[in-house]
Each structure stands twice: as structure tokens, then as C-alpha cells.
Design a protein around this motif. Sequence first.
Motif, PDB file in Angstrom:
ATOM      1  N   ALA A 226       1.891  25.120  22.982  1.00 24.95           N
ATOM      2  CA  ALA A 226       1.860  23.959  22.083  1.00 24.95           C
ATOM      3  C   ALA A 226       0.425  23.444  21.931  1.00 24.95           C
ATOM      4  CB  ALA A 226       2.749  22.845  22.635  1.00 24.95           C
ATOM      5  N   GLU A 227       0.195  22.766  20.816  1.00 26.97           N
ATOM      6  CA  GLU A 227      -1.099  22.077  20.626  1.00 26.97           C
ATOM      7  C   GLU A 227      -0.883  20.666  21.163  1.00 26.97           C
ATOM      8  OE1 GLU A 227      -3.302  20.767  16.721  1.00 26.97           O
ATOM      9  OE2 GLU A 227      -2.453  22.790  16.574  1.00 26.97           O
ATOM     10  N   VAL A 228      -1.623  20.301  22.203  1.00 26.62           N
ATOM     11  CA  VAL A 228      -1.280  19.069  22.925  1.00 26.62           C
ATOM     12  C   VAL A 228      -2.366  18.003  22.779  1.00 26.62           C
ATOM     13  CG1 VAL A 228      -0.639  18.121  25.180  1.00 26.62           C
ATOM     14  CG2 VAL A 228      -0.085  20.485  24.645  1.00 26.62           C
ATOM     15  N   THR A 229      -1.926  16.777  22.465  1.00 28.94           N
ATOM     16  CA  THR A 229      -2.829  15.619  22.534  1.00 28.94           C
ATOM     17  C   THR A 229      -2.390  14.787  23.726  1.00 28.94           C
ATOM     18  OG1 THR A 229      -3.024  15.611  20.146  1.00 28.94           O
ATOM     19  CG2 THR A 229      -3.680  13.596  21.276  1.00 28.94           C
ATOM     20  N   LEU A 230      -3.319  14.552  24.626  1.00 28.58           N
ATOM     21  CA  LEU A 230      -3.029  13.723  25.798  1.00 28.58           C
ATOM     22  C   LEU A 230      -3.657  12.356  25.581  1.00 28.58           C
ATOM     23  CD1 LEU A 230      -2.112  13.406  28.819  1.00 28.58           C
ATOM     24  CD2 LEU A 230      -4.396  14.215  29.432  1.00 28.58           C
ATOM     25  N   ILE A 231      -2.849  11.319  25.671  1.00 26.36           N
ATOM     26  CA  ILE A 231      -3.395   9.961  25.543  1.00 26.36           C
ATOM     27  C   ILE A 231      -3.360   9.353  26.939  1.00 26.36           C
ATOM     28  CG2 ILE A 231      -3.115   7.714  24.411  1.00 26.36           C
ATOM     29  CD1 ILE A 231      -1.860   9.360  22.059  1.00 26.36           C
ATOM     30  N   LEU A 232      -4.544   9.209  27.494  1.00 28.84           N
ATOM     31  CA  LEU A 232      -4.664   8.942  28.930  1.00 28.84           C
ATOM     32  C   LEU A 232      -5.280   7.577  29.201  1.00 28.84           C
ATOM     33  CD1 LEU A 232      -4.528  10.073  31.861  1.00 28.84           C
ATOM     34  CD2 LEU A 232      -6.758  11.118  31.457  1.00 28.84           C
ATOM     35  N   GLY A 233      -4.551   6.779  29.965  1.00 35.81           N
ATOM     36  CA  GLY A 233      -5.057   5.481  30.414  1.00 35.81           C
ATOM     37  C   GLY A 233      -6.127   5.659  31.480  1.00 35.81           C
ATOM     38  N   PRO A 234      -6.638   4.548  32.021  1.00 34.18           N
ATOM     39  CA  PRO A 234      -7.769   4.633  32.961  1.00 34.18           C
ATOM     40  C   PRO A 234      -7.369   5.089  34.363  1.00 34.18           C
ATOM     41  CG  PRO A 234      -7.122   2.363  32.604  1.00 34.18           C
ATOM     42  CD  PRO A 234      -6.265   3.167  31.690  1.00 34.18           C
TER      43      PRO A 234
END
Length: 398
Positions: A226-234
Amino acid sequence: MLKGKKILLGVTGSIAAYKAALLVRILVKEGAEVKVIMTAAAKDFISPLTLGTLTKNPVITDLFKDDAWANHVMLGRWADLMLIAPLSCNTLARMAAGICDNLLLSVYLSAACPVMVAPAMDEDMWKHPATRRNLRTLATFGHHVVQVGTGELASGLYGEGRMAEPDDILKEIVGHFHQQGSLKGKKAMVTAGPTFEHIDPVRFIGNHSSGKMGVAIARELLNRGAEVTLILGPATGELQLEGLDTIRVQTAREMYDACHRAFGETDITVMAAAVADYTPALVAPEKIKKNEEDWSLTLKKTPDILKSLGQMKKDGQTLVGFALETRNERDNALSKLAQKNADIIVLNSLTDQGAGFGKDTNKITVFDRNGGERRYELKSKTEVAKDIVDYIMEYTHA
Ligand code: CTP
């Protein structure tokens, strides 16, 4: 079943090295091209000539030979899979520590491909806390550990620690390649980590989320194509982010905006972040000074990101939420599934030993909107991520 696949087989010093000949034979028979690297200790158990003859490729044993240098980087790049079988206790420890004092370890550290290991050792070594820790470390690198068998061991004792049989290793390899491209063409989005809600320039409200679970899920989706976007907090811990398209955010509002920007395009969304439910009503521009009085802070609600995506969700989009509970776990998870219009909810309970924030293991129960419910054992977060992605795939094909 393995036609055209390039497999780099690392053989280390263990009595189980004799099984490497059979393993090579069945890999070649299945159509794989196999190159073998042996450690010096492995040569005491099986001859390079045997493995070289079976693979029709010269066996590589030394980083430097005469005036030639074995190109460990290119070997690592050549392979579709690096398999280390048998994996001795010594090589396991060196891999976990990142030590690079032979050709096999240099190739391992350079390898860009997935890594699978089939350990082999006596039961006492297998059960030693150092071995357990090293295996957990390998799991956090995303490596696939083939289960050891139980039976007669080199010591003459009977117990756990035998290398898996070549046929069983073959099954795992075939399964690995089968899964690998299964999400090709799909877009996925994963949220992970905590959010920090600012009070003033030096203080914030946060939580203990390490981001490890969400990152493991993102990696598993990536591994399957899959083409993955990770939205990562601190998140402050050490996370394996290589290869992941990562958007860093701080606050619940920033996470909300990033999720809404990406959501329209995604096929699979997994919301593993521990988003703050409340944020200070006002952020002070200067550091708040103390005085003689007590102080209270007014908080306002943050937007519920999962719920807002649930309202926008279209046919063909799969939305997965998490539920972190300390009581009435099942009821609360099921009500989150309904209220947030998710397809799947992954429940993890903070009351389960070994599960939760900061740990490398987790224990989950998964619910879906078709009434499905499955409880899993305590596993490494890498294994849990595989279970979650398997569940998502089963659900979307149901
Ligand atoms: N979540 C979210 N936005 C929020 C709060 C939570 O997207 N503002 C998501 C989480 O990422 C998770 C799910 O909602 O996938 C459930 O989060 P959880 O903290 O368990 O529940 P809450 O909805 O916050 O409810 P409560 O804290 O009362 O249990």
C-alpha cells in the motif's frame, strides 16, 4: 511458487545447518534464485561446496578475499528476501545489537529487503531472557521470526528450540510473497502517537502514547504494497519511520486538518493515535507565571477526528478505530464502533498485562460492523499489526 524470486540465505553455526541443504533444494525447485552466505562457524557444520552446488551460485563467506571485496551493499539490494536459517544465538544477539563483524552481518545491516529468520538453539538458550529480549528487538525491526519446533535437540535433551522444518519455512516464504503485493494500488492513512495541547510556550497537556502500535500498522500496510501516509503526533520514542511518508503534527487540531486533507483519497484508514479529547481554551503567548493563588485551566473539546471521518466515509473506504478502555471494555468498544461509524474497532485494554502505552507487546480484541469479534493473544506489536491488517483484508473481501 517462487518463480523469479531472489532469496539470500544466511547460514550460521548451528547443528541445524545441515537442514540448509534441503531448504536450498526446495527453494530452487520452487523457482527461486538462491545465493548463500555462510559464517565461519557454519562451515564447521556444512560444506560451502554442498550449498554452492545446490544453488549453482558460489557461496560467499568472506568480506575480503585475496584482493577482492564482497559487495555487501549490492548483495543486500539484490535480494527480494533475506532469510537467515538456521539463526544461531550468537548471530541473533549481533543482529539485535547492530554488530557488523562478518560478511553475513554486513549484508544484513545493508539489506533493503524484508528479513526472515528461523532460529535454532538448545532450549535453555532459547528461553534465556537475553534471547527473548533479542527476538523482541528483531520483531520491532519488522523481521519475521519463524516459530521454532519442539523435539530432540543437539544436546540430546527434548524441548523447544529446533529449527522449523524446511517445508514449514517454505510455507512462510510463500505466504510472505503472497501477502507482499496484496495491497498494491491501495492508499492507506494511519494516525499514531499522542497529541500535545499547548498551554503556553513551555507547557502542554499530553499522554503516554509511544506511537509504536500505529507505526507498526503503517509498516505492515507498506510491506503489503500500500501507499501509506503516516500522521504522527509528537511521539518521543525510537520509531522505525524509513520508507513511510510521514506528516508530523503536534495538536489534535493539526491532526484533524492533516487527516481531512488525506482522507478523500484513502482506501484504508487506521486511527491508532491517542488524540487529546480536550485542549486549553486559550494558549498563553507568554509563559504563565505562578502566584499565590491556585490556578484552574479552562479546557474545550477537541474535534473527534474518527467520528468526523466516519460521517464523510464513502463506499469502498474502510475506517478502523481504536478503543482504549479500562472498564466495560466490550460495551464501550461496540458503542465507539456505532457512534463513530467505523467499520472496525480494535480494543486494547490497559488492564491487560503487557498491553498498552510504551510497551512492545499488545493484546487486542477486534470488532466489526458485521458482528465479527475476534480475541487475540498477547503478541509483539509487529505481530499485532499483521493480525490487524489481516483482519482488515478479510473484512474488505467479505
Ligand atoms: N479519536 C479521534 N479524535 C479524538 C479522540 C479520539 O479520532 N478527538 C479516535 C482515536 O484515534 C481512536 C478512537 O477515536 O481511534 C477512540 O479513542 P479513545 O480515546 O479510546 O476514545 P474517545 O472517543 O476519546 O472516548 P473516551 O476517551 O471517552 O473513551
